[in-house]
Design a protein around this motif. Sequence first.
Motif, mmCIF file in Angstrom:
data_model
loop_
_atom_site.group_PDB
_atom_site.id
_atom_site.type_symbol
_atom_site.label_atom_id
_atom_site.label_comp_id
_atom_site.label_asym_id
_atom_site.label_seq_id
_atom_site.Cartn_x
_atom_site.Cartn_y
_atom_site.Cartn_z
ATOM 1 N N GLY A 1 73.272 -37.646 22.510
ATOM 2 C CA GLY A 1 73.985 -36.393 22.323
ATOM 3 C C GLY A 1 72.788 -35.173 22.097
ATOM 4 O O GLY A 1 71.847 -35.672 22.008
ATOM 5 N N GLY A 2 73.539 -34.018 22.241
ATOM 6 C CA GLY A 2 72.461 -32.712 22.133
ATOM 7 C C GLY A 2 71.852 -32.612 20.828
ATOM 8 O O GLY A 2 72.239 -33.374 19.973
ATOM 9 N N GLY A 3 70.701 -31.961 20.767
ATOM 10 C CA GLY A 3 69.954 -31.675 19.786
ATOM 11 C C GLY A 3 69.461 -30.304 19.365
ATOM 12 O O GLY A 3 69.704 -29.389 20.109
ATOM 13 N N VAL A 4 68.706 -30.212 18.302
ATOM 14 C CA VAL A 4 68.603 -28.748 17.980
ATOM 15 C C VAL A 4 67.177 -28.480 18.639
ATOM 16 O O VAL A 4 67.237 -27.235 18.836
ATOM 17 C CB VAL A 4 68.215 -28.794 16.024
ATOM 18 C CG1 VAL A 4 67.452 -27.700 15.711
ATOM 19 C CG2 VAL A 4 69.380 -29.269 15.415
ATOM 20 N N SER A 5 66.372 -29.146 18.825
ATOM 21 C CA SER A 5 65.031 -28.534 19.330
ATOM 22 C C SER A 5 65.182 -28.718 20.679
ATOM 23 O O SER A 5 64.128 -27.852 21.506
ATOM 24 C CB SER A 5 63.999 -29.466 18.867
ATOM 25 O OG SER A 5 64.101 -30.853 19.340
ATOM 26 N N SER A 6 66.087 -29.282 21.582
ATOM 27 C CA SER A 6 65.746 -29.333 23.020
ATOM 28 C C SER A 6 66.479 -28.151 23.785
ATOM 29 O O SER A 6 67.520 -27.460 23.345
ATOM 30 C CB SER A 6 66.937 -30.673 23.465
ATOM 31 O OG SER A 6 67.798 -30.882 22.657
ATOM 32 N N PRO A 7 65.973 -27.551 24.759
ATOM 33 C CA PRO A 7 66.344 -26.504 25.403
ATOM 34 C C PRO A 7 67.492 -26.510 26.385
ATOM 35 O O PRO A 7 68.228 -25.502 26.766
ATOM 36 C CB PRO A 7 65.021 -25.926 26.129
ATOM 37 C CG PRO A 7 64.542 -27.232 26.769
ATOM 38 C CD PRO A 7 64.745 -28.364 25.550
ATOM 39 N N ALA A 8 67.928 -27.562 26.901
ATOM 40 C CA ALA A 8 68.972 -27.805 27.625
ATOM 41 C C ALA A 8 70.507 -28.407 27.436
ATOM 42 O O ALA A 8 71.140 -28.540 28.511
ATOM 43 C CB ALA A 8 68.356 -28.540 29.076
ATOM 44 N N ASP A 9 70.469 -28.562 26.242
ATOM 45 C CA ASP A 9 71.699 -29.183 25.731
ATOM 46 C C ASP A 9 72.516 -28.344 24.559
ATOM 47 O O ASP A 9 71.588 -27.610 23.789
ATOM 48 C CB ASP A 9 71.737 -30.500 25.472
ATOM 49 C CG ASP A 9 70.654 -30.889 24.565
ATOM 50 O OD1 ASP A 9 70.228 -29.981 23.663
ATOM 51 O OD2 ASP A 9 70.220 -32.118 24.368
ATOM 52 N N GLU A 10 73.698 -28.490 24.451
ATOM 53 C CA GLU A 10 74.342 -28.077 23.141
ATOM 54 C C GLU A 10 74.671 -29.390 22.216
ATOM 55 O O GLU A 10 74.598 -30.334 22.667
ATOM 56 C CB GLU A 10 75.330 -27.370 23.427
ATOM 57 C CG GLU A 10 75.258 -26.008 24.093
ATOM 58 C CD GLU A 10 74.449 -24.855 23.230
ATOM 59 O OE1 GLU A 10 74.628 -25.132 21.848
ATOM 60 O OE2 GLU A 10 73.690 -24.331 23.818
ATOM 61 N N LEU A 11 74.832 -29.053 20.831
ATOM 62 C CA LEU A 11 75.191 -30.325 20.054
ATOM 63 C C LEU A 11 76.349 -31.060 20.443
ATOM 64 O O LEU A 11 76.375 -32.251 20.197
ATOM 65 C CB LEU A 11 75.144 -29.768 18.573
ATOM 66 C CG LEU A 11 73.888 -28.943 17.890
ATOM 67 C CD1 LEU A 11 74.420 -28.378 16.620
ATOM 68 C CD2 LEU A 11 72.847 -29.781 18.020
#
Length: 406
Positions: A184-194
């Motif tokens: 799933g998405g994460g806090v620090s990554s630029p291309a996804d949402e939680l």
Amino acid sequence: MILTNFALLDTEKGILRNNFQIMIEGNKIKEVKKGKINSSKTKEINLGGRTLMPGLIDCHVHIHIGQFNDNKSVLESEMTARSSKFLREMLLRGFTAVRDAGGANFGHKMAIEKKYFTGPRLFVSGKILSQTGGHGDHRGKADFCECAINSGGIEVIADGVDEVRKAVREQIRQGVDQIKIMAGGGVSSPADELNHLQYSQDEIIAIVDEASRAGRYVMSHVYNNEGIKRATKCGIRTIEHGNFLQEDSASIMNKKGTFLVPTLVTYRADAEHGSSFGWEKHNERKNQQVLDAGLRSLDIAKHANVKIGYGTDLCWSPKSYQPEGLLIHNQVLSNAETIQNVTLVNAEILRMKNLLGVIKSGAYADLIVVDGNPLDELGLLCNEGESISGIIANGKFIKDKIKLNY
């Protein structure tokens, strides 16, 4: 050696027990006895009435990460050298075992076992598996260089069933203890949402199959409720973070025997320090979302009888926050339950039940000596080990402020 004059913290019952002695032989506890242990060949060590308890366990650390965007500016050789500092500091806080959640590999593990580094027992994941554009893909939107996804860093990008199978096999070939994926998405990554779901069910099932056939298990980064349900149904053994856990997913976790490893302290630390290490507005926004949801996930897990471990996930904020997460658990859980999270449950996660997290015959002699009773005051385990007078790791004193009489 024989340890005498202490209050034994029984993690299984959540109580203190008195008038016991313990014999340590080599790196294991040979005997735990009420009353006196008679042996002419051992030295007695008087602990001065302090509390003796199992060493703490952190099931979500990153010893290979120390600053935001490390993989863009720091060579892996320097990151490994720096990890020796992190490992020593963790041990001196009373954490006698840690599970690295991505970055550390078999070489780090051997560095400790061969005594090149001083540190806790280390359980390694190697490189984290992520899909393209997932939480492990930290390329900027304008970065089209494929080489960037496999150069250094703590992750490997793998897409499709065949690629993920190969990636798992490669990590196993290199000697990992468990496999880590991003579901799933994460806090620090630029291309996804939680709320993004990452990896198809077929890919996750293939990863779990490869790991289990080689005697490993899979841990998964995931925040959102639907992602937790998917990962659990596909055979993931430990859910990392899980901040948006709801009653339906908690019920599935309970039925499957899936563990939750919250990492609540990192969001508080990152909220304080994020601007200092280069976070952007989208990072701050997502961090606030998971921070707001964290305590509720603990409460839901508790009432669903999900086994709750303890993790910290301190990547860029100071790792000195490591024990402070116990006080966050304590806002929902009792002192005894919180201590069980960081000892008993985490030992079971590591597949070291009855070997770690307990004081009993046959267990490893990984112990800490505390000035006071943590069942009454959890803060005694915080503040950089200030109230921890003694640390025994693998049968040897690593820290000794007790003025022992040998």
